[in-house]
Design an enzyme around this catalytic site. Sequence first.
Site, PDB file in Angstrom:
ATOM      1  CE1 TYR A  19      -5.221   8.884  -5.540  1.00 41.26           C
ATOM      2  CE2 TYR A  19      -6.871  10.577  -5.196  1.00 41.26           C
ATOM      3  CZ  TYR A  19      -6.513   9.342  -5.692  1.00 41.26           C
ATOM      4  OH  TYR A  19      -7.450   8.590  -6.352  1.00 41.26           O
TER       5      TYR A  19
ATOM      6  CG  ASP B 284      -1.909   1.126   1.232  1.00 38.44           C
ATOM      7  OD1 ASP B 284      -3.108   0.829   1.146  1.00 38.44           O
ATOM      8  OD2 ASP B 284      -1.505   2.303   1.311  1.00 38.44           O
ATOM      9  CG  LEU B 285       1.667   3.231  -3.513  1.00 35.75           C
ATOM     10  CD1 LEU B 285       1.103   3.801  -4.793  1.00 35.75           C
ATOM     11  CD2 LEU B 285       3.190   3.127  -3.599  1.00 35.75           C
TER      12      LEU B 285
ATOM     13  CD  GLU C  77      -5.188  -0.969  -0.482  1.00 35.73           C
ATOM     14  OE1 GLU C  77      -5.477  -2.144  -0.208  1.00 35.73           O
ATOM     15  OE2 GLU C  77      -5.825   0.020  -0.068  1.00 35.73           O
TER      16      GLU C  77
ATOM     17  NE  ARG D 142      -2.040  10.495   6.725  1.00 33.27           N
ATOM     18  CZ  ARG D 142      -2.167   9.370   6.041  1.00 33.27           C
ATOM     19  NH1 ARG D 142      -1.960   8.207   6.633  1.00 33.27           N
ATOM     20  NH2 ARG D 142      -2.497   9.413   4.763  1.00 33.27           N
TER      21      ARG D 142
END
Length: 517
Positions: free
Chosen positions: A38, A33-34, A129, A70
């Site tokens: 975006y 999973d990157l 993914e 985050r």
Amino acid sequence: MTEEDDTTWTETFSESDGDSVVTADDRVILHFDLDCFYAQVEALLDPSLAEVPFAVRQKQILITTNYAARAIGVPKNGLAAEILKNFPQLKVVCGEDLREYRRYSQMVHQAIKTELGPLCPVERLGMDENFADVTAIVDGKPSDSAPPGWVFGDEKLGGCARHARLAAGMRIANRVREKILNVTRLTSSAGIASNKLLSKLVGGCHKPGDQTALLPGDAPALMSQLKGVKSIPGIGHSTANLLKTCGVETLTDLKNIDAASLRPHFNEETARRLKELACGIDRTPVKMSEKAKTIGLEDRFQRIDSADGCKDKIKWLLGRLAELIADDGRAPKTIKVSVRSLSRDSRESRQCKVSPSLFSALKTTNSLSQDSLKELLDTCMGLLEKTVDVKSKFHLTMLGVSVGDLVEPVSADKSIAAFFGMGAGAAKPKRKAEQHLSGAGDSLKRSREVSGGGDVQQRCPDGWDEEVFRSLPVEIRQELLSSRAAGAGSLSPGEASKNRNKKCKNNSILNYVVKNK
Ligand code: DCP
Ligand code: MG
Ligand code: MG
């Protein structure tokens, strides 16, 4: 399950067909999973964003935030107005143009396939993914060095074959992540486990830029960390609501409920699958991703209530769709228009056949010819009018256009001449992703021109049947000559004939043109 959930369900965890099911615990499945996908792409396009906390917005929603955001407490996604109330200084970039995301997504998938080779199926899931089944390339031989990354629960890997295979999977996952980084400059995270569900779940444990493996015995511990049924990939709002009507809210409820009590909302098979997933069991195989069966896009809005409004929106959609079709390289034979009316609140669609030749301009450019656009627009308006009476009052909240029945083109790199093995020396036009990898040129422009000048006089080459040659349409003559000029000239007709692609049929054009076969 509702239609919406079904789609995710079948794509993600569809039941396999008999023989392809492998005993779950024997497999080594990787999930990639990157990280803040975006946002990473935006930062590559605008390096000034690299260190700044920022969010990516689509309409009123912040769909992702980078890890710098985050770190200061900005949530991963949510309503823009609400998040900006708490973080008024947060930089926001628009993420409504999906072209670059798609391009990177494709490059990542390709990089994984290239790194793993033909023995490992790689299945793409959404934009960022991929699952990979590396069972065929791991062995159970112990190694002296510790594998890279983490093991769930900080467990230690033992010396048994099963642990050694997991360790091998960890090394492969790390190699693949390095490959993704080298090719695209994107960081990713990975999970390594014995099935798709567990690898996806465990892969989120050390994000961003790291990987986590799950020992076979630790599936219950991982599953017990999940909150509600919606933490299981594939269980969306609607399935969760249906489960609620059966009295199921937590995974423990789902594990404990008698499968019969899940009826009549779920059929026997689905009820069994849901209960298995709650226990971390997922027998579905990783399926090699194939080209999409349809290509489409849609737009949602507050209101369109006039024929002109519909026409403008469809024209815009067709323009965008053309770029996607150009990227794909195939030509469609059907077109479909989908609408959602406020009054009916369900989507309706109508489709019809179209001539693939309407899309022939996409071989060399990213857009449709004016004539084709006009014809397709009229066709789409005709389809729309089968579901909406545009002369009366109406109120649409969504319009979509998609194409299907995609056929490989007879053009440039798949030309008739190449088809017959004559293009051996011809330089192949590069696809966008390849252009990027080699760092060449304008990545947004397509390049599909036939290389080699060809013979403008269109003289029939020696050894070819002049009469048949002359009877061919000019473009086909030109194409055969171009390929010949670009390198196939050294082939004798006999050699050209021998080198034909398997697909070559006995009544192919070259069979008529080339003498003495
Ligand atoms: N996305 C979207 N709409 C959503 C959620 C996500 O268009 N409602 C897009 C933006 C994300 C991308 O899909 O960048 C991938 O989704 P992920 O859930 O994998 O989130 P990210 O990759 O952004 O972050 P993470 O690092 O947590 O994987
Ligand atoms: Mg992601
Ligand atoms: Mg994702």
